[in-house]
Design a protein around this motif. Structure first.
Motif, PDB file in Angstrom:
ATOM      1  N   LEU A 298       0.825  -1.210   0.000  1.00 13.25           N
ATOM      2  CA  LEU A 298       0.000   0.000   0.000  1.00 13.25           C
ATOM      3  C   LEU A 298       0.860   1.261   0.000  1.00 13.25           C
ATOM      4  N   MET A 299       2.006   1.216   0.641  1.00 11.41           N
ATOM      5  CA  MET A 299       2.921   2.348   0.596  1.00 11.41           C
ATOM      6  C   MET A 299       3.426   2.588  -0.823  1.00 11.41           C
ATOM      7  N   ALA A 300       3.694   1.496  -1.546  1.00  6.46           N
ATOM      8  CA  ALA A 300       4.130   1.637  -2.942  1.00  6.46           C
ATOM      9  C   ALA A 300       3.027   2.260  -3.792  1.00  6.46           C
ATOM     10  N   LEU A 301       1.791   1.798  -3.610  1.00  8.23           N
ATOM     11  CA  LEU A 301       0.680   2.398  -4.340  1.00  8.23           C
ATOM     12  C   LEU A 301       0.489   3.860  -3.941  1.00  8.23           C
ATOM     13  N   GLY A 302       0.649   4.154  -2.643  1.00  6.58           N
ATOM     14  CA  GLY A 302       0.550   5.535  -2.192  1.00  6.58           C
ATOM     15  C   GLY A 302       1.623   6.424  -2.786  1.00  6.58           C
ATOM     16  N   TYR A 303       2.830   5.859  -2.982  1.00  9.61           N
ATOM     17  CA  TYR A 303       3.911   6.627  -3.609  1.00  9.61           C
ATOM     18  C   TYR A 303       3.537   7.044  -5.027  1.00  9.61           C
TER      19      TYR A 303
END
Length: 319
Positions: A298-303
């Motif tokens: 989810l952090m990657a998608l948020g990035y």
């Protein structure tokens, strides 16, 4: 000699930049005092749970053991997860659920936005009707659809049998082969209005002058859409797809209420499997390891989402 001089000058500049940032923070220290309560709340309700989850993922927590007596096992939880066939089944379900729900909901919402963009009688009423799935509570919608799909009392099965298209009502959510597609249909039904609203807002930004000029130049409807309308919607399309992907990857209510991950893990996705491990089997360490992996994704998608927003702001600023 010139190169050496340039390198020598770079270090004082970096030091001055750092000192400038620290000086500004010190000069505005009174302003930061106003946000200290918010920072404290964020540390308590966000930072500490994240830290504790990461810490717990390195421990073994048998169901009969209290958390204070947990056993340190290092990366064993992560290796056990990656070696588990259930992990790959759940991961496959999650990818199918996320990709199918996101793309189909976006395409359907985009098509509805294009259809409702023009002026016609009853457009406002139709817009209001299409938004209903999005504003309905996810819990209520899940229970409604669970009854609609019911193998004995469901309306879909009754209609199919009444029309002679089936000898008996089909098992939509009780069959391993049909449960995940059935849940995806419900998820698309509930999410496409969000994509529709986002794309309708984006269509308002397309300049009418360019569309009229393209029409005068002989461009047909498809050419006007592809060469004029769609380029103006790329940014909002990217943001919408990323928001849908994050929401679907972290979706819980519909699959848990309708099936609880069954039958035979056929409808388990990551978030429901984590919930079952933690609160059903009391395997807190394994569930925490799953949560850490989910957090990284989810952090990657948020990035990418933040990059998309930053790109929009830069383009707006340059315009």
């Amino acid at each position: 000699m010139t190169i050496l001089t340039g390198k020598a000058e770079a270090h004082p500049r970096l030091r001055s930049d750092r000192s400038g940032v620290l000086r500004k923070i010190w000069e505005h220290r009174a302003d930061y005092a106003y946000v200290l309560p918010s920072i404290a709340v964020m540390l308590i309700v966000i930072a500490y749970p994240i830290y504790y989850t990461i810490e717990l993922s390195f421990f073994n927590t048998p169901p009969g053991l209290q958390l204070r007596d947990k056993i340190f096992i290092g990366l064993d939880n992560y290796t056990a997860i990656l070696k588990s066939p259930v992990f790959w089944k759940v991961t496959s379900n999650t990818l199918i659920w996320t990709v199918a729900s996101t793309l189909i909901a976006f395409v359907l919402g985009f098509a509805c936005a294009l259809a409702l963009h023009g002026e016609f009688v009853g457009r406002g009423i139709l817009r209001a009707i299409l938004i209903i799935p999005w504003v309905i509570s996810a819990v209520a919608a899940s229970y409604i659809w669970k009854w609609i799909y019911h193998s004995d009392f469901g309306i879909i099965g009754a209609v199919l049998v009444g029309l002679g298209w089936a000898d008996r009502p089909p098992n939509f959510i009780d069959s391993v082969g049909t449960v995940l597609p059935s849940l995806i249909v419900v998820n698309i039904w509930r999410e496409f209005p969000f994509a529709m609203i986002m794309m309708m807002a984006g269509l308002q930004t397309v300049p009418d002058q360019l569309l009229r000029a393209a029409k005068v130049d002989g461009a047909n409807a498809w050419q006007r859409f592809w060469h004029v309308t769609f380029p103006h919607l790329r940014n909002v399309s990217t943001v919408t797809i990323l928001l849908l992907a994050v929401a679907n990857f972290n979706s819980f209510i519909i699959p848990w209420i309708m099936t609880g991950g069954g039958p035979s893990n056929a409808s388990h996705i990551w978030i429901t499997h984590i919930y079952e491990l933690a609160f059903g089997r009391q395997r807190w360490g394994v569930a925490s390891a799953y949560s850490v992996l989910l957090f990284l994704i989810l952090m990657a998608l948020g990035y990418f989402y933040v990059r998309a927003l930053s790109g929009n702001e830069r383009k707006d600023g340059s315009a």
